[in-house]
Design an enzyme around this catalytic site. Structure first.
Site, PDB file in Angstrom:
ATOM      1  N   GLU A   1       0.812  -1.226   0.000  1.00 42.72           N
ATOM      2  CA  GLU A   1       0.000   0.000   0.000  1.00 42.72           C
ATOM      3  C   GLU A   1       0.840   1.268   0.000  1.00 42.72           C
ATOM      4  O   GLU A   1       0.459   2.276  -0.566  1.00 42.72           O
ATOM      5  CB  GLU A   1      -0.916   0.073   1.237  1.00 42.72           C
ATOM      6  CG  GLU A   1      -1.869  -1.081   1.391  1.00 42.72           C
ATOM      7  CD  GLU A   1      -1.453  -1.936   2.560  1.00 42.72           C
ATOM      8  OE1 GLU A   1      -0.269  -2.297   2.590  1.00 42.72           O
ATOM      9  OE2 GLU A   1      -2.300  -2.253   3.408  1.00 42.72           O
TER      10      GLU A   1
ATOM     11  N   ASP B   1      -1.418  -5.124   3.863  1.00 47.30           N
ATOM     12  CA  ASP B   1      -1.410  -5.460   5.290  1.00 47.30           C
ATOM     13  C   ASP B   1      -2.236  -6.701   5.596  1.00 47.30           C
ATOM     14  O   ASP B   1      -3.238  -6.994   4.927  1.00 47.30           O
ATOM     15  CB  ASP B   1      -1.948  -4.282   6.112  1.00 47.30           C
ATOM     16  CG  ASP B   1      -0.973  -3.122   6.141  1.00 47.30           C
ATOM     17  OD1 ASP B   1       0.231  -3.347   5.929  1.00 47.30           O
ATOM     18  OD2 ASP B   1      -1.419  -1.979   6.377  1.00 47.30           O
TER      19      ASP B   1
ATOM     20  N   ASP C   1      -4.619  -7.557   7.521  1.00 39.78           N
ATOM     21  CA  ASP C   1      -5.851  -7.338   8.273  1.00 39.78           C
ATOM     22  C   ASP C   1      -6.991  -7.286   7.265  1.00 39.78           C
ATOM     23  O   ASP C   1      -6.784  -7.477   6.064  1.00 39.78           O
ATOM     24  CB  ASP C   1      -5.778  -6.074   9.134  1.00 39.78           C
ATOM     25  CG  ASP C   1      -5.529  -4.811   8.321  1.00 39.78           C
ATOM     26  OD1 ASP C   1      -5.596  -4.865   7.066  1.00 39.78           O
ATOM     27  OD2 ASP C   1      -5.261  -3.763   8.924  1.00 39.78           O
TER      28      ASP C   1
ATOM     29  N   GLU D   1      -8.824  -4.838   6.136  1.00 39.44           N
ATOM     30  CA  GLU D   1      -8.719  -3.790   5.132  1.00 39.44           C
ATOM     31  C   GLU D   1      -7.635  -4.122   4.109  1.00 39.44           C
ATOM     32  O   GLU D   1      -7.815  -3.920   2.913  1.00 39.44           O
ATOM     33  CB  GLU D   1      -8.431  -2.443   5.795  1.00 39.44           C
ATOM     34  CG  GLU D   1      -8.504  -1.288   4.819  1.00 39.44           C
ATOM     35  CD  GLU D   1      -8.481   0.054   5.517  1.00 39.44           C
ATOM     36  OE1 GLU D   1      -8.686   1.062   4.834  1.00 39.44           O
ATOM     37  OE2 GLU D   1      -8.250   0.087   6.735  1.00 39.44           O
TER      38      GLU D   1
ATOM     39  N   TYR E   1       3.520  -5.056  13.124  1.00 42.70           N
ATOM     40  CA  TYR E   1       2.283  -4.436  12.632  1.00 42.70           C
ATOM     41  C   TYR E   1       1.468  -3.874  13.783  1.00 42.70           C
ATOM     42  O   TYR E   1       1.298  -4.520  14.824  1.00 42.70           O
ATOM     43  CB  TYR E   1       1.469  -5.467  11.863  1.00 42.70           C
ATOM     44  CG  TYR E   1       0.328  -4.860  11.085  1.00 42.70           C
ATOM     45  CD1 TYR E   1       0.541  -3.786  10.229  1.00 42.70           C
ATOM     46  CD2 TYR E   1      -0.966  -5.350  11.218  1.00 42.70           C
ATOM     47  CE1 TYR E   1      -0.505  -3.227   9.515  1.00 42.70           C
ATOM     48  CE2 TYR E   1      -2.013  -4.806  10.504  1.00 42.70           C
ATOM     49  CZ  TYR E   1      -1.779  -3.741   9.658  1.00 42.70           C
ATOM     50  OH  TYR E   1      -2.811  -3.179   8.959  1.00 42.70           O
TER      51      TYR E   1
ATOM     52  N   ARG F   1      -1.778  -2.815  13.927  1.00 40.81           N
ATOM     53  CA  ARG F   1      -3.227  -3.049  14.048  1.00 40.81           C
ATOM     54  C   ARG F   1      -3.437  -4.503  14.428  1.00 40.81           C
ATOM     55  O   ARG F   1      -3.423  -5.387  13.585  1.00 40.81           O
ATOM     56  CB  ARG F   1      -3.951  -2.708  12.743  1.00 40.81           C
ATOM     57  CG  ARG F   1      -3.930  -1.224  12.419  1.00 40.81           C
ATOM     58  CD  ARG F   1      -4.864  -0.877  11.267  1.00 40.81           C
ATOM     59  NE  ARG F   1      -4.814   0.539  10.961  1.00 40.81           N
ATOM     60  CZ  ARG F   1      -4.022   1.086  10.032  1.00 40.81           C
ATOM     61  NH1 ARG F   1      -3.235   0.307   9.317  1.00 40.81           N
ATOM     62  NH2 ARG F   1      -4.028   2.378   9.815  1.00 40.81           N
TER      63      ARG F   1
ATOM     64  N   HIS G   1      -0.809 -11.874  14.112  1.00 43.57           N
ATOM     65  CA  HIS G   1      -0.692 -12.969  15.063  1.00 43.57           C
ATOM     66  C   HIS G   1       0.100 -12.569  16.298  1.00 43.57           C
ATOM     67  O   HIS G   1       0.235 -13.363  17.223  1.00 43.57           O
ATOM     68  CB  HIS G   1      -0.018 -14.165  14.387  1.00 43.57           C
ATOM     69  CG  HIS G   1      -0.769 -14.649  13.194  1.00 43.57           C
ATOM     70  ND1 HIS G   1      -2.066 -15.102  13.274  1.00 43.57           N
ATOM     71  CD2 HIS G   1      -0.426 -14.733  11.887  1.00 43.57           C
ATOM     72  CE1 HIS G   1      -2.482 -15.464  12.066  1.00 43.57           C
ATOM     73  NE2 HIS G   1      -1.512 -15.250  11.210  1.00 43.57           N
TER      74      HIS G   1
END
Length: 888
Positions: A11, A97, A99, A101, A320, A322, A367
């Site tokens: 991204e 990412d 997740d 999104e 990460y 989030r 994780h």
């Protein structure tokens, strides 16, 4: 023909550069710069679809809620570049990412690019060489359940937001909105303020003293009189009533006791109790706990903290950011334990590694918890040169929390001493306590902050106690009666609101920062220090939602929606069936469509009104809140402005009466205009103090006969008005200054080249000079009267805005498109992002601190894609008036 390169799409441009270095020449890493497409705005919906169900929401509600996506202007350019790169690739790795999104962004890329080469999903939770190379070797398929969950959330928010916001705009005001999570958050802040408004303070007294043994002294507090416990703040409810049987000392009682104790000055120890205890470290950071601690310890807003964490992640310093997980990988546990031993010794860690249980039903999305990246943690001092101030402060917080999470328990012993003294025949019982840590353990590295709670003032300060035994004689000194008053629950801070939202299961931690940003930007909440104070606008919005959309703002219902989205993410729930039930309803849920279609009449005036005791009614109108009370004319109520800095819980009936009875500020006659003899009056208006030249009664507007059809309507004369300068006060302004203000605009002179008159005046953006259609800002309001023709001509001779240098507030690396450094500058209309060619104003509600490099890149890309602003043209519109209906 393919040349053997693998195309990797991420991204972020920052992430792109880091990963390219780890993968080498066999890979080409490009960035999508976030989302390339989204639900269509109404203006982007094709004409043939506008009359279908798609035309309302950009969602085909009649066909499994299929969304209509369109590429943004920036997205189109990005897609073109990605397709060009894809032509020479033999494999596509979607590395967005890990997740929901990120999974959805990967799916959108797949749907748009339509690759003819093998596609793999590459995921990682830290940007280090080992992690990236491992991710390339361990790819997976796209997780369509995660995509469905994210798409459902997006569709759900569009359905809810557009339908409910349409009602708030009509009944409360333009610019207002409602949202599935933002409305719940606003309601929580408003409900806390309502509790504060309804709170009744209660007073109670006790006695404090200093007890002395030999050369040692310590503080003690009276807790019982003749065996009966004394009242504390926690013994009272919100109405000021006692919740249990305790003794409430009055001021007289407390002073009498203090006098008697001071007279005897003797006391003895009647009990000594020592209890051992342990404290365990908190788990490593999740998204939510990081936001909370960054707010408590670093005074960072949730949004700012997440922006800083994003930069740390993309630069490869942390994992990460989030995540709901509190787990650490085996290598991270080893790294934390090794570093704890290195810094604090062998006893700093327990025999066995610590593991933390994750209470989230569907821990999203990484994780691991948030921790320093790599197999060996870099100490803050070792990375300081590569980080800015906020990045270093947040990295230090994450590093300390991670290391402490694997350290040994802290051990302590708390000693409580009970002391008795005679007070004129009454037995006065005092207590004191002290805690001594026998082993600091994890506290050597880190201690979690805490939010303010009601009753904190009742807790005695921790202190060191001397060695005491039952029967020891003590001397009392500095005996002092102390008065206390109960206080309402503290207002939410960003940290405590994030915690409350998470505890209720409302929203996702990854969205908390944007939720709080929205309610601040909308004006529903403002900050007073760290406290979140709701506005009267928020009261109106919440009241409308509670009375007409009760199900949609119910906390349990909102939390249940999150559970359902989690079920979709796990593949246990069908997306289309769930959306159908939410929108059209079922046996257990009335449905959004049914709620909106059966609202009935909503009294906007009632929604925007709040009774302030029996004194007045607070109304929220177009220009903000005001008090309304009966006026001299029964048909015309009197309005009283409410100060902007007055919080809702501070507008008590007594304060309202004070505002009503206060003399009308500024209604003062300064004198007469010598040119026409009219009175010049200074008044206090909704937008501040102003001057007015009072018209004689014969010139004032009067009710006239209705003009005949076709005849021009007479224009009533208007009084001359003028605003005071910021440096002026309505109490001290004189007639001479008032006449000068009313004479504006001032004629400075005539431009010798064009013959155009130059004037000086004040405007909504400050003082300026004007020549025809050309205007330039000047340094101060006082210059309006002082600037000379020569000075004005010199300003007009400079390039526009050159007379105000834009200050550089923040600097980034080069923009990937223009190749020029990106800066945030302070310009004429506020802060803006620029690469020297393209300028973008920072939106309202955001500060330069909120703008990361990636955000800046996207803002510039969006501005370029829009192209130059179209020239404004004036078009005359002819309105045909209908003839009035004939009276029967």
């Amino acid at each position: 023909m393919a040349h053997g390169k693998k195309l990797v799409i991420v991204e972020s441009p920052t992430k792109m550069r880091s990963i390219q270095g780890y993968l080498g020449d066999g890979y080409e890493v490009l960035s999508s710069v976030g989302h390339i497409r989204d639900l269509a705005d109404k203006k982007d919906i094709p004409a043939e679809l506008k009359k279908t169900s798609v035309g309302k929401y950009s969602i085909d509600i009649e066909n499994d809620f299929t969304p209509l996506y369109v590429e943004s202007d920036r997205g189109k350019k990005t897609v073109t570049e990605l397709k060009r790169a894809l032509k020479t690739a033999d494999e596509l790795l979607l590395a967005t990412d890990e997740d929901r999104e990120g999974e959805a962004i990967a799916w959108h890329l797949l749907e748009t690019l339509k690759p003819k080469v093998p596609v793999k999903r590459m995921v990682f939770h830290e940007i280090t060489k080992d992690a990236i190379q491992a991710a390339v070797k361990n790819t997976r398929e796209l997780d369509h359940a995660l995509v469905d969950a994210q798409e459902t959330r997006r569709i759900l928010d569009r359905l809810y937001g557009w339908d409910v916001s349409d009602v708030t705009r009509r009944k409360v005001g333009q610019g207002t909105s409602a949202g599935r999570v933002q409305s719940a958050a606003t309601r929580m802040v408003v409900e806390r303020e309502r509790e504060r408004m309804a709170f009744v303070s209660a007073s109670y007294w006790d006695v404090e003293s200093t007890a002395v043994k030999d050369a040692d002294s310590f503080g003690i507090r009276l807790t019982r009189v003749d065996g009966a416990p004394l009242a504390r703040g926690t013994d009272f409810d919100d109405t000021g009533a006692l919740k249990k049987a305790v003794v409430v000392l009055s001021e007289t009682d407390a002073r009498e006791l203090a006098t008697a104790l001071e007279a005897s000055a003797a006391a003895s120890v009647v009990a000594v109790e020592a209890k051992p205890g342990t404290r365990s470290p908190k788990p490593p950071f999740t998204t939510s706990t990081l936001q909370q601690e960054a707010g408590r310890k670093l005074s960072m807003s949730a949004k700012h903290a997440m922006g800083v964490a994003q930069r740390l992640y993309e630069k490869g310093y942390i994992t990460y950011m989030r995540t709901d997980s509190t787990a650490l990988s085996a290598q991270a546990v080893t790294a934390a334990r090794t570093q704890a031993v290195e810094l604090y010794g062998d006893k700093a860690v327990p025999a066995n590694p610590r593991s933390y249980r994750n209470n989230a039903k569907n821990a999203q999305e990484a994780h691991e918890a948030i921790r320093p990246s790599g197999e060996h943690f870099r100490k803050p001092q070792d990375v300081a040169s590569g980080l800015d101030r906020d990045e270093l402060r947040l990295y230090d917080l994450i590093w300390k929390r991670t290391v402490a999470s694997q350290m040994a328990d802290a051990k302590y012993e708390t000693t409580t001493v009970t002391i008795e003294a005679d007070a004129a025949g009454k037995t006065a019982t005092f207590t004191a306590s002290g805690t001594v840590y026998t082993f600091k353990g994890f506290l050597d590295a880190y201690e979690e902050g805490r939010d303010e709670k009601r009753g904190d003032s009742d807790k005695a300060d921790d202190q060191s106690l001397p060695v005491l035994a039952v029967g020891d004689a003590l001397q009392l000194r500095d005996v002092e009666p102390k008065g206390h008053a109960t206080s309402p629950k503290p207002r939410y801070t960003e940290a405590s609101l994030v915690k409350a939202l998470e505890e209720r299961g409302i929203g996702r931690p990854s969205t908390f920062a944007s939720i709080i940003d929205v309610i601040l930007d909308r004006g529903y909440v403002s900050k007073r220090g760290q406290a979140l104070v709701p506005s009267w606008l928020a009261f109106s919005i919440v009241r409308l939602l509670e009375e007409h959309f009760a199900d949609l703002v119910d906390y349990d219902f909102t939390a249940a929606l999150e559970d359902d989205l989690d079920a979709i993410a796990r593949g246990e729930q069908n997306r289309a069936a769930w959306l159908k039930e939410f929108y059209f309803g079922s046996d257990s849920h009335v449905g959004l469509r049914n709620i909106v279609d059966n609202l009935g009449d909503i009294d906007a005036r009632e929604i925007n009104s709040t009774k302030i005791g029996d004194v007045a009614v607070l109304r929220f109108g177009r220009y903000g809140p005001y008090l309304e009370v009966p006026g001299e004319d029964p048909e015309t109520p009197r309005r009283i402005n409410v100060p902007d800095d007055l919080a809702p819980d501070e507008l008590t009936p007594e304060k309202a009466r004070e505002l009503i009875d206060a003399p009308v500020g500024g209604d003062r006659v300064l004198g007469q205009n010598p040119e026409n003899g009219r009175d010049i009056v200074v008044k206090d208006g909704r937008f501040g103090p102003y001057l007015e030249e009072v018209l004689p009664e014969e010139e004032a507007p009067v009710e006239a006969e209705k003009p005949k059809r076709g005849a021009k309507k007479a224009v009533a004369p208007k009084p001359k008005r003028g605003s005071l300068f910021k440096s002026m006060s309505p109490e001290t302004i004189d007639l001479e200054t008032a006449l000068k203000l009313l004479s504006l605009p001032r004629e400075v002179g005539t431009d010798p080249e064009s013959g155009t008159v130059i004037t000086a005046q004040n405007g909504p953006y400050g003082p300026y000079i004007k020549k025809g259609t050309d205007s330039r800002s000047i340094a101060s309001e006082e210059m309006i009267f002082d600037i000379t023709l020569e000075q004005a001509l010199e300003i007009f001779a400079q390039p526009k805005y050159a007379n105000r240098a834009a200050t550089s507030l923040k600097e980034f690396e080069a923009d990937p498109v223009s190749g020029k450094p990106i800066r945030i500058k302070d310009g004429r209309f506020g802060a803006y992002v620029t690469d020297g060619t393209t300028n973008v104003t920072i939106p309202k509600g955001q500060t330069p601190d909120d703008i990361t490099f990636e955000v800046a890149v996207q803002m510039l890309a969006d501005k370029r894609a829009k192209g130059p602003a179209p020239k404004r043209t004036t078009r005359r519109t002819t309105t045909t008036r209908k003839a009035p209906a004939k009276k029967k």
